[in-house]
Design a protein around this motif. Structure first.
Motif, short mmCIF file in Angstrom:
data_model
loop_
_atom_site.label_atom_id
_atom_site.label_comp_id
_atom_site.label_asym_id
_atom_site.label_seq_id
_atom_site.Cartn_x
_atom_site.Cartn_y
_atom_site.Cartn_z
N ASP A 77 0.86 -1.19 0.00
CA ASP A 77 0.00 0.00 0.00
C ASP A 77 0.90 1.24 0.00
N GLU A 90 -2.32 -1.84 -4.91
CA GLU A 90 -2.47 -2.25 -6.29
C GLU A 90 -2.21 -3.75 -6.40
N GLU A 107 -7.28 -2.77 -7.61
CA GLU A 107 -6.80 -2.53 -6.26
C GLU A 107 -7.55 -3.44 -5.28
#
Length: 86
Positions: free
Chosen positions: A30, A38, A72
């Protein structure tokens, strides 16, 4: 079947890798500190763990985690995917 592959990687992640190590991998993935990582970053982190389940299982797990389909994974969905029945 897909649910068997998913169940196998869930078990491997929880019991062989452990939730704390997975949490750290998520936090490192993150990069924007947004609470979402992602998929490409999480994929690299999981592949470095050298899972017996293999890359196909990792891809399936990440797709399962990406509930919005935007590439994501939120931390909440990541943990939820580890815990729920496949």
């Amino acid at each position: 079947s897909m649910s068997n592959i998913l169940k196998r990687i869930q078990e491997e992640l929880k019991f062989s890798i452990g939730l704390e190590r997975l949490r750290k991998a998520f936090v490192q993935s993150d990069t924007r500190r947004s609470g979402a990582a992602e998929i490409s970053s999480l994929r690299r982190a999981l592949r470095r763990m050298d899972l017996e389940s293999g890359n196909e299982a990792i891809e399936l797990f990440l797709q399962y985690c990406d509930t919005r389909g935007d590439g994501e994974v939120t931390y909440g969905n990541f943990i939820k995917a580890l815990r729920e029945e496949a």
